[in-house]
Design a protein around this motif. Structure first.
Motif, PDB file in Angstrom:
ATOM      1  N   ARG A 211       4.401 -10.236 -12.105  1.00 31.04           N
ATOM      2  CA  ARG A 211       4.179  -8.828 -11.785  1.00 31.04           C
ATOM      3  C   ARG A 211       4.638  -7.925 -12.929  1.00 31.04           C
ATOM      4  O   ARG A 211       3.998  -6.916 -13.232  1.00 31.04           O
ATOM      5  CB  ARG A 211       4.896  -8.468 -10.481  1.00 31.04           C
ATOM      6  CG  ARG A 211       4.245  -9.080  -9.242  1.00 31.04           C
ATOM      7  CD  ARG A 211       4.879  -8.581  -7.969  1.00 31.04           C
ATOM      8  NE  ARG A 211       6.227  -9.094  -7.773  1.00 31.04           N
ATOM      9  CZ  ARG A 211       6.514 -10.235  -7.179  1.00 31.04           C
ATOM     10  NH1 ARG A 211       5.535 -11.002  -6.718  1.00 31.04           N
ATOM     11  NH2 ARG A 211       7.768 -10.635  -7.040  1.00 31.04           N
TER      12      ARG A 211
ATOM     13  N   GLY B 106      -2.639 -15.400 -11.050  1.00 26.90           N
ATOM     14  CA  GLY B 106      -1.359 -15.560 -10.369  1.00 26.90           C
ATOM     15  C   GLY B 106      -1.070 -16.964  -9.890  1.00 26.90           C
ATOM     16  O   GLY B 106      -0.111 -17.183  -9.130  1.00 26.90           O
TER      17      GLY B 106
ATOM     18  N   ARG C 218       6.771 -15.609 -10.124  1.00 27.35           N
ATOM     19  CA  ARG C 218       5.947 -14.566  -9.516  1.00 27.35           C
ATOM     20  C   ARG C 218       6.478 -13.170  -9.858  1.00 27.35           C
ATOM     21  O   ARG C 218       5.703 -12.240 -10.065  1.00 27.35           O
ATOM     22  CB  ARG C 218       5.896 -14.760  -7.998  1.00 27.35           C
ATOM     23  CG  ARG C 218       5.020 -15.920  -7.551  1.00 27.35           C
ATOM     24  CD  ARG C 218       3.558 -15.692  -7.811  1.00 27.35           C
ATOM     25  NE  ARG C 218       3.045 -14.518  -7.097  1.00 27.35           N
ATOM     26  CZ  ARG C 218       1.814 -14.054  -7.234  1.00 27.35           C
ATOM     27  NH1 ARG C 218       0.962 -14.636  -8.064  1.00 27.35           N
ATOM     28  NH2 ARG C 218       1.422 -12.991  -6.540  1.00 27.35           N
TER      29      ARG C 218
ATOM     30  N   SER D 137       2.042  -5.445 -15.647  1.00 27.15           N
ATOM     31  CA  SER D 137       2.248  -4.030 -15.955  1.00 27.15           C
ATOM     32  C   SER D 137       2.510  -3.777 -17.434  1.00 27.15           C
ATOM     33  O   SER D 137       2.260  -2.667 -17.921  1.00 27.15           O
ATOM     34  CB  SER D 137       3.432  -3.484 -15.138  1.00 27.15           C
ATOM     35  OG  SER D 137       3.208  -3.626 -13.753  1.00 27.15           O
TER      36      SER D 137
END
Length: 558
Positions: free
Chosen positions: A537, A373, A533, A541
């Motif tokens: 995310r 990240g 960011r 997924s």
């Protein structure tokens, strides 16, 4: 990619070491000879600058081989109680009487320079009110009282607000009236407490004094405690100018002037816990390291007093420019997430987000690494302002070909899993050029608009995704305050993040905005941090698993 650490994140801004050529040794020798410490534990002893004060003096009087000043403007932004006023008073008297102009070079002398006094000096202590000049003038009077060695040997005629020398020199107080200050050919100015020089009146006064100095190539020294961000003080304006100077130097680009601003600030580490005694004491010991007269236990008592305001203590004692109430995140929170030592690895999986503009606003490309990240800045392009700061109009065109080249380089260096970009003003790149090159690289689930009548691999129009972006901004804000991810400490991105203000949306989420619609303070790289960011995310997924070794050997996506 070389990492550039934000100048604003430096805990100590004073240049390291000492300069090769400097009249500072002459100045320090004169101070130690003629000035006597008037108060404190060493009252009555010869005045001696602290090691940090001495290092500042050496850099302040540093010259190049042609005898030109290395620095045309100085700032000492230090915590309350660090001795700014005595140091400013000693410099003012040294400029009035001491050998602080170059006479000749002499390699046998410390600093390699021989000094001479200023001819008919005019030294001014300037502030927005007489009361604010009093701290410095009180020390001037204490150092150079009637009958003192400096007064006798230099023929000083001491007064309450003005000193005359037998050679026609003068030291005086001037206050915030640009009209009355106009025309004085000053040789040195102490601009006192510039955190209180607000708005247009403060800037006009500062400009008038600077114009007076420019006539003779003389210089100004600002003293300040930390300012309130967004209050339009001269202290904040000068800091912004210094930050831009340091950004250009770090990037290897030329600055606007041949000489530089000398900025002296020492601030507490951003991870200081002001509610924890050990953490707070360690921070204060660092900030006040050079101040032998300070007992930090009294400062801790003051900070913890029930009547003290925490933001006030942060500015006065931590030397932090504490953010305004509507700031999206505090500078210290952002700096606490910085990890400039985190190296980007060729071929690692990343996502990219772009907020683009041809003019007026900035264009930025920010990435986020899938492994941890980590956020990094690939590039930020800011248009040059063509009118005044108050009008806030930027019309110079950004070179989109340069932006395109950086995006291309990112795709060549990394395994880019997803790439989203706002559409406005760069529609040709976002909807045509970039999709033609890379649409087949991205898994359909990671397209900006994966379904519907008009699916888009890259074009993520923020005008139609404002709700989604608002919730992403709120989540990113919480992550920064919790230290949930790291970033590369890029200075321009930090500035954009700290420029961002909060605004509530009709969905209940808090998103970002500029301070005012026409503010010249950009936030586009901040928008990209939020976008990167958010895309990170999404990618966690929906991204395909990392390639097997055989796939990596035979080529990506074989």
């Amino acid at each position: 990619m070389a990492e550039i650490v934000s100048p604003a994140a430096r805990l100590d801004t004073l240049p390291v070491g000492v300069p090769g050529l400097s009249l500072g040794y002459e100045a320090i020798r004169w101070m130690c000879k003629y000035l006597v410490q008037p108060n404190g534990p060493k009252a009555g002893q010869r005045y001696q600058p602290t090691p940090r004060q001495a290092r500042f003096i050496l850099w302040w009087y540093a010259v190049d081989e042609a005898g030109n000043w290395l620095h045309h403007h100085g700032v000492r932004r230090l915590s309350k109680g660090t001795g700014k006023s005595p140091a400013a008073a000693s410099l003012a008297l040294t400029e009035l009487c001491g050998p602080v102009r170059l006479k000749d070079f002499d390699s046998a002398r410390p600093g390699g320079c021989v000094g001479k006094p200023v001819s008919m000096p005019l030294v001014q202590i300037a502030a927005v009110s007489e009361a604010q000049t009093e701290n410095t003038m009180r020390m001037v009077r204490a150092f150079a009282r009637k009958g003192s060695r400096v007064a006798v040997e230099h023929g000083l005629d001491p007064g309450l607000k003005i000193y005359h020398t037998s050679e026609g020199g003068k030291l005086e107080v001037v206050t915030n009236s640009a009209a009355s200050a106009e025309g004085a050919e000053a040789s040195f100015i102490v601009a006192d407490e510039v955190e209180h020089w607000y708005g247009k009146p403060g800037q006009m006064f500062s400009n008038t004094l600077a114009d007076n100095l420019a006539k003779s190539g003389s210089r100004m020294l600002e003293t300040a405690n930390c300012w309130i961000p967004g209050a339009s003080s001269v202290a904040e304006s000068t800091f912004d100018t210094w930050v831009q100077q340091e950004e250009l130097l770090a990037a290897g680009k030329p600055t606007k002037t041949e000489s530089l601003i000398l900025y002296d600030a020492r601030q507490a580490p951003p991870d200081t816990d002001m509610a924890d005694h050990d953490s707070l004491k360690a921070a204060l010991d660092y900030v006040y390291e050079d101040c032998w007269w300070t007992d930090t236990k009294f400062i801790i008592n003051r900070i913890w007093h029930k009547a003290s305001r925490i933001d006030d203590s942060m500015r006065k004692y931590m030397n932090w420019p504490v953010a305004p109430e509507d700031a999206w995140v505090e500078r210290q929170s952002w700096q606490g997430c910085a990890d400039p030592g985190r190296e980007l690895v060729d071929g690692e999986r990343v996502v990219l987000f772009v907020d683009g503009s041809k003019s007026r606003d900035a264009t930025a490309v920010v990435g986020c690494c899938l492994d941890d990240g980590h956020v990094f800045t690939a590039g930020v392009w800011e248009p040059k302002p063509t009118t005044s700061r108050d009008e806030g109009t930027d019309t110079a065109q950004i070179d989109l070909a340069e932006v395109d080249a950086v995006v291309q380089a990112m795709h060549e260096r990394f395994d880019v899993l997803a790439f989203w970009a706002d559409v406005r003003e760069i529609e040709g790149l976002v909807k045509v050029t970039w999709p033609e090159r890379w649409r087949d690289l991205y898994a359909p689930k990671l397209w900006a608009v994966p379904g519907g009548k008009l699916p888009e691999p890259i074009a993520w129009d923020m005008r139609s995704h404002s709700r989604e972006f608002a919730f992403a901004a709120e989540m990113c804000q919480a992550e920064i305050r919790d230290g949930a991810f790291t970033h590369d400490g890029h200075p321009v991105t930090e500035r954009h993040v700290c420029n961002a203000r909060t605004t509530e949306t009709r969905w209940g989420a808090v998103t970002v905005r500029k301070e005012t619609p026409n503010s010249p303070d950009k936030i586009d790289a901040c928008v990209c941090v939020i976008g990167a960011r958010m895309l990170y995310r999404v990618a966690l997924s929906n991204a395909p698993e990392p390639e097997e070794p055989a796939q990596a050997f035979f080529g990506s996506r074989w």
